[in-house]
Design an enzyme around this catalytic site. Structure first.
Site, PDB file in Angstrom:
ATOM      1  N   LYS A  89       6.923  16.023   6.748  1.00 34.76           N
ATOM      2  CA  LYS A  89       5.707  15.403   6.127  1.00 34.76           C
ATOM      3  C   LYS A  89       5.840  15.212   4.801  1.00 34.76           C
ATOM      4  O   LYS A  89       5.566  14.455   3.875  1.00 34.76           O
ATOM      5  CB  LYS A  89       4.196  16.273   6.474  1.00 34.76           C
ATOM      6  CG  LYS A  89       3.067  15.782   5.552  1.00 34.76           C
ATOM      7  CD  LYS A  89       2.748  14.475   6.094  1.00 34.76           C
ATOM      8  CE  LYS A  89       1.556  14.020   5.136  1.00 34.76           C
ATOM      9  NZ  LYS A  89       0.259  14.445   5.252  1.00 34.76           N
ATOM     10  N   ARG A 147       7.755   8.126  -0.888  1.00 40.63           N
ATOM     11  CA  ARG A 147       6.778   7.138  -1.491  1.00 40.63           C
ATOM     12  C   ARG A 147       6.669   7.323  -2.976  1.00 40.63           C
ATOM     13  O   ARG A 147       6.576   6.355  -3.797  1.00 40.63           O
ATOM     14  CB  ARG A 147       5.550   7.492  -0.609  1.00 40.63           C
ATOM     15  CG  ARG A 147       5.474   6.830   0.566  1.00 40.63           C
ATOM     16  CD  ARG A 147       4.366   7.097   1.371  1.00 40.63           C
ATOM     17  NE  ARG A 147       3.324   6.587   0.829  1.00 40.63           N
ATOM     18  CZ  ARG A 147       1.961   6.818   1.336  1.00 40.63           C
ATOM     19  NH1 ARG A 147       1.625   7.906   1.862  1.00 40.63           N
ATOM     20  NH2 ARG A 147       0.930   5.995   0.574  1.00 40.63           N
ATOM     21  N   HIS A 164      13.978  -9.524   0.384  1.00 44.87           N
ATOM     22  CA  HIS A 164      15.341  -9.036   0.888  1.00 44.87           C
ATOM     23  C   HIS A 164      15.086  -8.076   2.048  1.00 44.87           C
ATOM     24  O   HIS A 164      14.407  -7.361   1.908  1.00 44.87           O
ATOM     25  CB  HIS A 164      16.122  -8.372  -0.231  1.00 44.87           C
ATOM     26  CG  HIS A 164      17.575  -7.844   0.185  1.00 44.87           C
ATOM     27  ND1 HIS A 164      17.800  -6.833   1.216  1.00 44.87           N
ATOM     28  CD2 HIS A 164      18.789  -8.391  -0.313  1.00 44.87           C
ATOM     29  CE1 HIS A 164      19.111  -6.747   1.396  1.00 44.87           C
ATOM     30  NE2 HIS A 164      19.789  -7.689   0.359  1.00 44.87           N
ATOM     31  N   CYS A 206      -1.730  14.085  -1.541  1.00 44.94           N
ATOM     32  CA  CYS A 206      -0.496  14.252  -0.737  1.00 44.94           C
ATOM     33  C   CYS A 206       0.642  13.519  -1.765  1.00 44.94           C
ATOM     34  O   CYS A 206       1.443  14.594  -2.165  1.00 44.94           O
ATOM     35  CB  CYS A 206      -0.432  13.379   0.498  1.00 44.94           C
ATOM     36  SG  CYS A 206      -1.138  13.942   1.858  1.00 44.94           S
ATOM     37  N   LYS A 211      -7.330   5.449  -5.159  1.00 44.57           N
ATOM     38  CA  LYS A 211      -7.061   4.238  -4.668  1.00 44.57           C
ATOM     39  C   LYS A 211      -8.202   3.346  -4.414  1.00 44.57           C
ATOM     40  O   LYS A 211      -9.265   3.857  -4.529  1.00 44.57           O
ATOM     41  CB  LYS A 211      -5.976   4.550  -3.152  1.00 44.57           C
ATOM     42  CG  LYS A 211      -6.914   5.034  -2.094  1.00 44.57           C
ATOM     43  CD  LYS A 211      -6.019   5.261  -0.840  1.00 44.57           C
ATOM     44  CE  LYS A 211      -5.374   3.959  -0.216  1.00 44.57           C
ATOM     45  NZ  LYS A 211      -6.606   3.305   0.282  1.00 44.57           N
TER      46      LYS A 211
END
Length: 424
Positions: free
Chosen positions: A204, A211, A242, A258, A317
């Site tokens: 995890k 990221r 690509h 996270c 976000k």
């Protein structure tokens, strides 16, 4: 076979998990130390924003299969879903995990299963939880079964991903992992990947570290693109054609419970070998300062005195109400440090969490010298620039998320600046 389940922690993961199990026939008892949270849930009032949660909560409580209180009860299964934040020195604060584990010890019985869902540094189950659980007098792995099954969901799509995502199941024994997989198959259609607890913990943290490093690369590319006069968003879009390239998007920083936190677990565990991870964290943590300086420089270049900045977005976000580790809060602080007046508005956050925040968009816009978009809420993407500019003193917009229609805003008389694109 239906189980009795005690879930400790009723936040962004614990509450959705509780209602999912209750909606699928298990008897669930949710626990939170915050009495206001408990009272609100008992009254079927939400303290978090998540699509589909209200209906599922109503159903769970009305069926009698979900109860909530401030203390645990005996159960077949205990799930710990409490925070695992970092301290100011970037070290892991595992006291929530330790205290939650302590709280269930008086209620644990032979044959029970204890699951940690919180994202934690590797070896937390072994070094933090098990030393508390052995105080039950039960033999770990034969009398008491323990596992780690980290959540892998994104705010705003929690229920979709709880059901569809694969789960990593890390047991202290194979039987612990098997029991955990059997429980989550109640509603999970994704695959169960069984391993040991420490590997599951690392998996995890690795996922979120990947990221974070990728975003740090995007942020460096944004700075380079600005320096050489290229639109980084266009360059990334083309590069990602690509088949083996997937560059993430730049922005004003990284937030959430996270990605902005977990990489520090690895830096703390092995700083000598976590150098790329450490640099990526520093790069992303430096973006709020970069964003604030970019804003100050643009206003200074326009010779705007006593500038007022309307900050749009405080959540980490788009289309959620979660401010945990949000870089927008740091941007506001950095703007203040540069002697800029700030009014911040976020339509998803209904309580003022910082002194600069207002619940009134017009108040934020009144006599504003510039808008700085820090969160790509739909409400910001769809704004009418003609209406927005009516009460501003200067028509300047700085979009750090590349979420507005540049042509439309320019046609309305705005000077438009995009993070990672030096061309107006």
């Amino acid at each position: 076979m239906k189980k009795s389940i005690c879930v400790v922690g009723l936040g962004y993961i614990g509450l959705p998990t509780s209602v999912m199990f209750a909606n699928h026939g298990h008897q669930v008892h949710g626990v939170d130390v915050n009495e206001m949270v408990v009272n609100n849930i008992n009254d079927k009032k939400l303290h978090i924003e998540e699509d589909g949660l209200q209906e599922r909560l109503d159903s769970a409580i009305d069926s009698g299969l979900l109860t909530v209180a401030t203390d645990p009860v005996t159960a077949d299964v205990f799930i710990i879903a409490v925070p695992s934040p970092i301290r100011a020195d970037k070290s892991a604060n595992l006291e929530y995990i330790r205290n939650a584990t302590k709280s269930i010890v008086p209620f644990v019985e032979k044959g029970n299963l204890v699951i940690l869902e919180s994202t934690v540094p590797p070896r937390t189950v072994e070094d933090v939880m098990i030393p508390e659980l052995v105080k039950t007098g039960l033999e770990i792995g034969s009398d008491l079964f323990v596992s780690h099954s980290p959540e892998r969901v994104i705010p705003g799509k929690v229920f979709t991903e709880l059901i569809s995502n694969d789960r990593i199941i890390g047991g202290v024994t194979e039987e612990s992992a098997r029991m955990t997989s059997d429980l989550y198959r109640t509603f999970v259609v994704g695959e169960m990947h069984e391993t040991d607890a420490t590997t599951a913990e690392l998996v995890k943290v690795m996922e979120n570290t990947y990221r974070d490093v990728n975003i740090a690369l995007a942020n460096e590319l944004a700075k380079i693109s600005t320096h050489i006069g290229v639109d980084v968003w266009e360059a990334i879009r083309l590069a990602n054609f690509h088949p083996r390239v997937n560059i993430h998007q730049p922005g004003p920083g990284v937030g959430g419970h996270c990605i902005a936190v977990d990489p520090w677990f690895l830096v703390e565990l092995d700083p000598a070998n976590a150098q790329i991870i450490n640099l990526a964290r520093q790069t992303n943590d430096g973006m709020p300062s970069y964003t604030a300086q970019m804003t100050a420089d643009l206003l200074q270049a326009k010779d705007i005195k006593n500038a007022k900045v309307a900050v749009f977005g405080l959540a980490f976000k788009g289309n959620i109400d979660d401010m945990r580790e949000s870089p927008a809060v740091d941007v506001v602080s950095q703007l203040n440090a540069r002697q800029l007046e700030v009014k911040a508005f976020d339509p998803h956050i209904k309580l003022n969490n910082i002194k600069e925040q207002t619940q009134n968009r017009e108040e934020a816009l009144q006599d504003a010298s510039a808008i700085v978009i820090l969160t790509n809420h739909d409400e910001f993407t769809s704004m009418d620039p003609e209406e927005i500019g009516e009460t501003m003193s200067t028509k300047v917009i700085i979009d750090t998320k590349n979420c507005i229609d540049r042509v439309k805003w320019k046609a309305a008389g705005f000077d438009v600046y995009i993070l990672g694109n030096s061309k107006q």
